[in-house]
Scaffold this motif. Sequence first.
Motif, PDB file in Angstrom:
ATOM      1  N   VAL A   1      -6.213   1.580  -8.074  1.00 49.59           N
ATOM      2  CA  VAL A   1      -7.404   1.358  -7.247  1.00 49.59           C
ATOM      3  C   VAL A   1      -7.716  -0.132  -7.147  1.00 49.59           C
ATOM      4  O   VAL A   1      -8.018  -0.665  -6.076  1.00 49.59           O
ATOM      5  CB  VAL A   1      -8.613   2.121  -7.820  1.00 49.59           C
ATOM      6  CG1 VAL A   1      -9.887   1.739  -7.072  1.00 49.59           C
ATOM      7  CG2 VAL A   1      -8.374   3.621  -7.715  1.00 49.59           C
ATOM      8  N   GLU A   2      -7.642  -0.829  -8.299  1.00 50.07           N
ATOM      9  CA  GLU A   2      -7.932  -2.269  -8.305  1.00 50.07           C
ATOM     10  C   GLU A   2      -6.879  -3.040  -7.508  1.00 50.07           C
ATOM     11  O   GLU A   2      -7.207  -3.990  -6.786  1.00 50.07           O
ATOM     12  CB  GLU A   2      -7.993  -2.785  -9.741  1.00 50.07           C
ATOM     13  CG  GLU A   2      -9.144  -2.210 -10.554  1.00 50.07           C
ATOM     14  CD  GLU A   2     -10.490  -2.425  -9.888  1.00 50.07           C
ATOM     15  OE1 GLU A   2     -10.751  -3.554  -9.417  1.00 50.07           O
ATOM     16  OE2 GLU A   2     -11.290  -1.465  -9.814  1.00 50.07           O
TER      17      GLU A   2
ATOM     18  N   GLU B   1      -4.776   2.049   6.849  1.00 50.06           N
ATOM     19  CA  GLU B   1      -5.134   1.931   5.429  1.00 50.06           C
ATOM     20  C   GLU B   1      -5.962   3.134   4.981  1.00 50.06           C
ATOM     21  O   GLU B   1      -5.782   3.641   3.871  1.00 50.06           O
ATOM     22  CB  GLU B   1      -5.899   0.629   5.209  1.00 50.06           C
ATOM     23  CG  GLU B   1      -5.020  -0.612   5.365  1.00 50.06           C
ATOM     24  CD  GLU B   1      -5.820  -1.871   5.625  1.00 50.06           C
ATOM     25  OE1 GLU B   1      -7.065  -1.813   5.533  1.00 50.06           O
ATOM     26  OE2 GLU B   1      -5.205  -2.912   5.922  1.00 50.06           O
TER      27      GLU B   1
ATOM     28  N   ARG C   1       0.840  -1.215   0.000  1.00 49.19           N
ATOM     29  CA  ARG C   1       0.000   0.000   0.000  1.00 49.19           C
ATOM     30  C   ARG C   1       0.870   1.259   0.000  1.00 49.19           C
ATOM     31  O   ARG C   1       0.571   2.239  -0.697  1.00 49.19           O
ATOM     32  CB  ARG C   1      -0.921  -0.020   1.223  1.00 49.19           C
ATOM     33  CG  ARG C   1      -1.986  -1.110   1.164  1.00 49.19           C
ATOM     34  CD  ARG C   1      -2.962  -1.006   2.344  1.00 49.19           C
ATOM     35  NE  ARG C   1      -3.796  -2.179   2.445  1.00 49.19           N
ATOM     36  CZ  ARG C   1      -4.883  -2.412   1.713  1.00 49.19           C
ATOM     37  NH1 ARG C   1      -5.250  -1.517   0.815  1.00 49.19           N
ATOM     38  NH2 ARG C   1      -5.593  -3.508   1.870  1.00 49.19           N
TER      39      ARG C   1
ATOM     40  N   TRP D   1      -5.042   5.696   2.052  1.00 53.95           N
ATOM     41  CA  TRP D   1      -5.973   5.878   0.922  1.00 53.95           C
ATOM     42  C   TRP D   1      -6.238   7.367   0.671  1.00 53.95           C
ATOM     43  O   TRP D   1      -6.371   7.796  -0.480  1.00 53.95           O
ATOM     44  CB  TRP D   1      -7.274   5.148   1.194  1.00 53.95           C
ATOM     45  CG  TRP D   1      -8.294   5.430   0.133  1.00 53.95           C
ATOM     46  CD1 TRP D   1      -9.431   6.169   0.234  1.00 53.95           C
ATOM     47  CD2 TRP D   1      -8.237   5.010  -1.238  1.00 53.95           C
ATOM     48  NE1 TRP D   1     -10.093   6.242  -0.972  1.00 53.95           N
ATOM     49  CE2 TRP D   1      -9.385   5.540  -1.897  1.00 53.95           C
ATOM     50  CE3 TRP D   1      -7.327   4.243  -1.964  1.00 53.95           C
ATOM     51  CZ2 TRP D   1      -9.631   5.310  -3.236  1.00 53.95           C
ATOM     52  CZ3 TRP D   1      -7.578   4.015  -3.308  1.00 53.95           C
ATOM     53  CH2 TRP D   1      -8.717   4.542  -3.931  1.00 53.95           C
TER      54      TRP D   1
ATOM     55  N   ARG E   1      -6.705  -6.799   3.916  1.00 53.67           N
ATOM     56  CA  ARG E   1      -6.819  -5.724   4.902  1.00 53.67           C
ATOM     57  C   ARG E   1      -6.438  -6.233   6.294  1.00 53.67           C
ATOM     58  O   ARG E   1      -6.840  -7.322   6.699  1.00 53.67           O
ATOM     59  CB  ARG E   1      -8.243  -5.175   4.909  1.00 53.67           C
ATOM     60  CG  ARG E   1      -8.693  -4.666   3.531  1.00 53.67           C
ATOM     61  CD  ARG E   1      -9.858  -3.731   3.647  1.00 53.67           C
ATOM     62  NE  ARG E   1      -9.478  -2.481   4.294  1.00 53.67           N
ATOM     63  CZ  ARG E   1     -10.292  -1.421   4.394  1.00 53.67           C
ATOM     64  NH1 ARG E   1     -11.515  -1.475   3.895  1.00 53.67           N
ATOM     65  NH2 ARG E   1      -9.886  -0.332   5.004  1.00 53.67           N
TER      66      ARG E   1
ATOM     67  N   TRP F   1      -5.183  -1.846  -5.043  1.00 49.65           N
ATOM     68  CA  TRP F   1      -5.437  -1.522  -3.635  1.00 49.65           C
ATOM     69  C   TRP F   1      -6.522  -2.448  -3.072  1.00 49.65           C
ATOM     70  O   TRP F   1      -6.398  -2.980  -1.971  1.00 49.65           O
ATOM     71  CB  TRP F   1      -5.870  -0.064  -3.522  1.00 49.65           C
ATOM     72  CG  TRP F   1      -6.216   0.376  -2.129  1.00 49.65           C
ATOM     73  CD1 TRP F   1      -7.403   0.226  -1.489  1.00 49.65           C
ATOM     74  CD2 TRP F   1      -5.343   1.030  -1.197  1.00 49.65           C
ATOM     75  NE1 TRP F   1      -7.341   0.740  -0.226  1.00 49.65           N
ATOM     76  CE2 TRP F   1      -6.094   1.243  -0.018  1.00 49.65           C
ATOM     77  CE3 TRP F   1      -4.025   1.451  -1.242  1.00 49.65           C
ATOM     78  CZ2 TRP F   1      -5.556   1.871   1.098  1.00 49.65           C
ATOM     79  CZ3 TRP F   1      -3.493   2.079  -0.131  1.00 49.65           C
ATOM     80  CH2 TRP F   1      -4.251   2.279   1.025  1.00 49.65           C
ATOM     81  N   LYS F   2      -7.594  -2.617  -3.829  1.00 47.31           N
ATOM     82  CA  LYS F   2      -8.699  -3.466  -3.369  1.00 47.31           C
ATOM     83  C   LYS F   2      -8.272  -4.915  -3.184  1.00 47.31           C
ATOM     84  O   LYS F   2      -8.816  -5.621  -2.335  1.00 47.31           O
ATOM     85  CB  LYS F   2      -9.854  -3.405  -4.371  1.00 47.31           C
ATOM     86  CG  LYS F   2     -10.529  -2.044  -4.453  1.00 47.31           C
ATOM     87  CD  LYS F   2     -11.623  -2.068  -5.514  1.00 47.31           C
ATOM     88  CE  LYS F   2     -12.314  -0.727  -5.645  1.00 47.31           C
ATOM     89  NZ  LYS F   2     -13.352  -0.749  -6.725  1.00 47.31           N
TER      90      LYS F   2
END
Length: 420
Positions: A165-166, A179, A138, A183, A173, A168-169
Amino acid sequence: MTSTPPSPLSSAAPATSFGEVGPDGTVFLRLPDGSQREVGQWAAGDSQAGLEFFARKYADLVTEIDVAAKRLADDRSTPAQAATIVERVRKSVLEPAFVGDMAALVARIGQLEVLINVKKESLAEAKESQKKSALEAREKLVAESEKLAGSKSWKVTTERFTAIVEEWKAIPRFDRAKENELWKQISTARTTFDKARRAHYSELDAARTQAKEAKEKLVKKAQELSSSKDWQKTTVEYRKLLDQWKKAGRAGKADDKLWDRFRAAQDVFFSARNEVFAEQNEEEKKALQVKEGLLAEAEKLLPVKDLGAAKKALRSIQDRWDKAGRVPRNDVRRIEARLKKVEDEVRASESAKWKTKNPELQGRANDTVTRFREAVEKRERALQRAKDSGDAGAISKAESELDGAKAMLAVAEQASSKLN
């Protein structure tokens, strides 16, 4: 992977030798201390049949422990699931209803408990490693986003932000507060870039209008030249028009249609010119005949059966192809496409052969060996501490755990050697 101790049923002393049936049908189990314990009744046949019946119950418990160890070692079950089986078998040991080597069964349970502890430690280490890796991933995306905030590569950077973004997803977590903080940094960088991109495209609108007008004039000039028979002079003129076209810039959505009209005018002229040149150039015709023959030779290599022979033959064809020289313009794409198809098929076969190797499996096997070696070293240190303390019980337990860990390491090393 892990090792499984040899089954007591396959040893010199069969399970039935650890019990006897009394005159009244009472079945007794001989315990490790020499005493006997009643485990059931048998009235369905002779004594041997009764002993074999209760020995099969013992074999079922051994199998259950072995299967649990195998599944846990192969990562097809969790330590908790294996612990449940240990608990269930241990209850059977406390209230036996079988005939067999009790000491061997208890030892086997101990080995499974060692494996459970090793697996728990391994999973805990893996989780901590994953957490660290996730945070690093991240932070890497944040650093990249902040760098991209000032980018002028609008299309590529927009696509990259979407990909970020993808990505990151997709990262697991662990620490939501941290996080969310990271973000916000990505969101701020993306907003900065988007504002600059919108301003840029707004400025381009006027330039696109100007480019469209300039290219419409170039299209008209190209159409006027398309019927010319002055091959040399008109070819030079078309080159000049093409240079002007490149300098005019993009005309937005109309650019492709304008280019199609411009190119169509060129094609009319160059097609006519090439027809004349083709009639005059016998060398190109001969080169075409040679390459047609080479194509026929190349296409016989498909489908590829012997990759080495096919590559060698294709190299020979390619060498002769280059030496054959130029062919008529109208035939270039057609024959190049046919040769490219053969080249692509040979490359695909080579790629497929390469993919049959599995370095990932070798890596997993080596990693397993490393983990078990660490477990052995850890238990050797525990044994030394027990010896230093002089605690006989601790020494016995440490030695048992060390033996189990060494057995599992041996099996892991054997499996790894077969893959490397």
